[in-house]
Design an enzyme around this catalytic site. Sequence first.
Site, PDB file in Angstrom:
ATOM      1  CE1 TYR A  14      25.771  38.882  34.229  1.00  0.00           C
ATOM      2  CE2 TYR A  14      24.911  38.652  36.252  1.00  0.00           C
ATOM      3  CZ  TYR A  14      25.531  38.090  35.338  1.00  0.00           C
ATOM      4  OH  TYR A  14      25.774  36.654  35.235  1.00  0.00           O
ATOM      5  CG  HIS A  15      18.403  38.941  33.321  1.00  0.00           C
ATOM      6  ND1 HIS A  15      17.948  37.901  34.427  1.00  0.00           N
ATOM      7  CD2 HIS A  15      17.026  38.977  32.684  1.00  0.00           C
ATOM      8  CE1 HIS A  15      16.864  37.644  34.267  1.00  0.00           C
ATOM      9  NE2 HIS A  15      16.459  38.407  33.557  1.00  0.00           N
ATOM     10  N   GLY A  16      21.101  38.557  36.191  1.00  0.00           N
ATOM     11  CA  GLY A  16      21.677  37.390  36.992  1.00  0.00           C
ATOM     12  C   GLY A  16      20.263  36.382  36.932  1.00  0.00           C
TER      13      GLY A  16
END
Length: 148
Positions: A14-16
């Site tokens: 996941y790309h926070g």
Amino acid sequence: MDKIPEGPGLVVFYHGAFPLDYYYFVSRLHLQTGRFCHTVVDYHFSKIPGIKLFYKVQGLTHDGRVECVEIMKNGCLLGVLPGGAREALFSDENYGLLWGNRTGFAHVARDAKVIKTAIKELRDKHQKIPGSIQRALLERFHKYPKDN
């Protein structure tokens, strides 16, 4: 780390706002196993003057599906953060997946209805919604018990 295949593999994160967990993973992988994980990055980073050497040393690519397939055919790991810069800039504390009109990996995954489901399951298992930076830091540094 125990789920990483010995041969080629796709590592999905996941790309926070700032994907520190991915950076730590890539570093730990290399330190513990000597293996390198190539990473797909946003095309716009390639426009930074002098960045080509950094791309080569870090194993970064923005060249799309053909390059990604070649990386894995060569037996390497490939890291992808499907939401990319859009997800990093516009996601919120609910960890929503923001793929927009993506092509390549995200487009294929979305059409096949895979990977996205796996990310949601991991999010639901390990993240308390809504997210809290303070709680996340306490959980990591003080072994603060997670609320279930």
